[in-house]
Design an enzyme around this catalytic site. Structure first.
Site, PDB file in Angstrom:
ATOM      1  N   CYS A 198      35.321  46.144  39.506  1.00  0.00           N
ATOM      2  CA  CYS A 198      34.368  47.242  39.692  1.00  0.00           C
ATOM      3  C   CYS A 198      34.703  48.452  38.829  1.00  0.00           C
ATOM      4  O   CYS A 198      33.808  49.053  38.203  1.00  0.00           O
ATOM      5  CB  CYS A 198      34.295  47.636  41.168  1.00  0.00           C
ATOM      6  SG  CYS A 198      35.897  47.876  41.960  1.00  0.00           S
TER       7      CYS A 198
ATOM      8  N   GLY B 148      35.567  49.805  48.376  1.00  0.00           N
ATOM      9  CA  GLY B 148      36.225  48.764  47.596  1.00  0.00           C
ATOM     10  C   GLY B 148      37.053  47.840  48.470  1.00  0.00           C
ATOM     11  O   GLY B 148      37.399  46.732  48.043  1.00  0.00           O
TER      12      GLY B 148
ATOM     13  N   HIS C 109      33.253  54.885  43.029  1.00  0.00           N
ATOM     14  CA  HIS C 109      34.517  55.090  42.336  1.00  0.00           C
ATOM     15  C   HIS C 109      34.342  56.156  41.251  1.00  0.00           C
ATOM     16  O   HIS C 109      33.288  56.249  40.609  1.00  0.00           O
ATOM     17  CB  HIS C 109      34.981  53.801  41.655  1.00  0.00           C
ATOM     18  CG  HIS C 109      35.425  52.724  42.596  1.00  0.00           C
ATOM     19  ND1 HIS C 109      35.584  52.912  43.944  1.00  0.00           N
ATOM     20  CD2 HIS C 109      35.755  51.420  42.354  1.00  0.00           C
ATOM     21  CE1 HIS C 109      35.997  51.784  44.503  1.00  0.00           C
ATOM     22  NE2 HIS C 109      36.100  50.865  43.561  1.00  0.00           N
TER      23      HIS C 109
END
Length: 349
Positions: A133, A164, A249
């Site tokens: 990711c 995550g 993120h």
């Protein structure tokens, strides 16, 4: 029209895959949700408010590859390593979200906006790897810089959200935060999804460390961009940190380029790149943030880049702040854009 299996359908990424399929990202004849034994009997279509043509949820051992066009795996490397090739050998295109196949030479590692040529033809082993990711949003910001002035070195620090760690990670952050708000002196118990308590904390270790001190996540960030960008000698230094943010993120990225650039030329290169939203110095704020990126579907589908600056003492060094939704851009959306690319190139469907 495709018949698609979503393996790990009840997990965080699997549910986002179903939602994106429901939005019509690719034409679907039927979706087969695949889960664990404890998920049998769940009506995911009704739970998630989907209008997709959904089959009954099945376990992976009972999934019949006959008639399947695609299987999107989001159930972890162990399950992918054990089961993905069984479906691929039966003629099903497997798009795998885990680390099981990413560095295998015969398996393309694909970000459609960065290296679409990797899927000009159907991959021989019927496997396509979805990158990590954090890697996906990183390489999408790096590609226009490489085209502008050539990449030489990359230093990245990631600030990775609890999502995550899947549904369990989100639950741990919520429960831990409530406990600390009730008692600010509470420390929490090491262990759980992130190794250490995450609430009101920073954990600079994502995955196990190797003999060099690099964690599993940092090794991915070092190796995967080289394969995707076709730059085997690219120098990458990474520090991965888990932060008490629910979604999206963030990355602080510092690059050294082969040729001189200006802040204006870097801003222009990023602004001209499809799928990126560039935040210039005249905007307020001049940077994206996880909460604002996650607020709207149209923003969740983009990579956001701000705090763009060239070092005053070195016109070949630039810094960026990159934010993206790790469940969409970093996983489910990228996987389905791989399927979309196969359809576009005519070898799928």
């Amino acid at each position: 029209m495709l018949r698609i299996a979503v393996v790990g359908a009840t997990g965080a990424v699997g549910r986002e895959c179903l939602a994106l399929l429901d939005g019509g990202i690719v034409p679907v004849e039927q979706v087969v949700p695949v889960g664990s034994a404890r998920s049998l009997g769940r009506d995911l279509g009704n739970e998630l408010g989907l209008s997709l043509p959904m089959a009954q949820l099945v376990m992976l051992d009972d999934l019949d590859p006959a008639g399947l066009d695609v299987a999107v795996f989001s159930a972890g490397a162990e399950i992918s390593a054990r089961e993905a090739e069984r479906l691929a050998s039966a003629g099903v295109l497997v798009v795998d979200n885990s680390s099981a196949f990413r560095m295998r030479p015969d398996v393309p590692l694909v970000v459609p906006q960065v290296n679409p040529g990797a899927l000009d033809d159907r991959p021989g082993p019927n496997l396509v790897a979805n990158p990590n990711c954090s890697t996906i949003q990183l390489v999408r910001a790096l590609k226009p810089l490489h085209e502008l002035a050539g990449l030489e070195d990359v230093v990245v620090a990631t600030y990775q959200a609890a999502s995550g760690g899947g549904v369990r990670g989100l639950r741990e952050l919520a429960e831990g935060s409530r406990a600390i708000l009730d008692d600010p002196r509470a420390q929490g118990t090491p262990g759980g999804r992130f190794g250490q308590p995450l609430s009101f904390n920073l954990v600079p270790e994502i995955g196990l460390q190797d003999d060099t001190g690099l964690t599993h996540e940092e090794r991915k960030l070092v190796r995967e961009p080289r394969k995707i960008l076709g730059l085997p000698d690219l120098r990458v230094s990474a520090t991965a940190v888990r932060v008490p943010v629910f979604d999206c993120h963030s990355e602080a990225v510092h690059v050294r380029l082969r040729e001189p650039v200006t802040t204006e030329s870097v801003e222009a290169a990023l602004a001209a790149t499809p799928g990126l939203r560039s935040y210039g110095g005249s905007q307020s704020p001049s940077y994206p943030m996880p909460r604002t990126v996650f607020a709207r579907p149209e923003d969740r589908a983009l990579v956001h880049v701000g705090r763009i600056r060239v070092e005053p003492e070195d016109d070949r060094a630039a810094a960026l702040w990159v934010v993206a939704d790790n469940l969409w851009v970093g996983a489910a959306l990228n996987a389905l854009q791989i399927v979309e690319l196969g359809l576009k190139n005519g070898w799928l469907g």
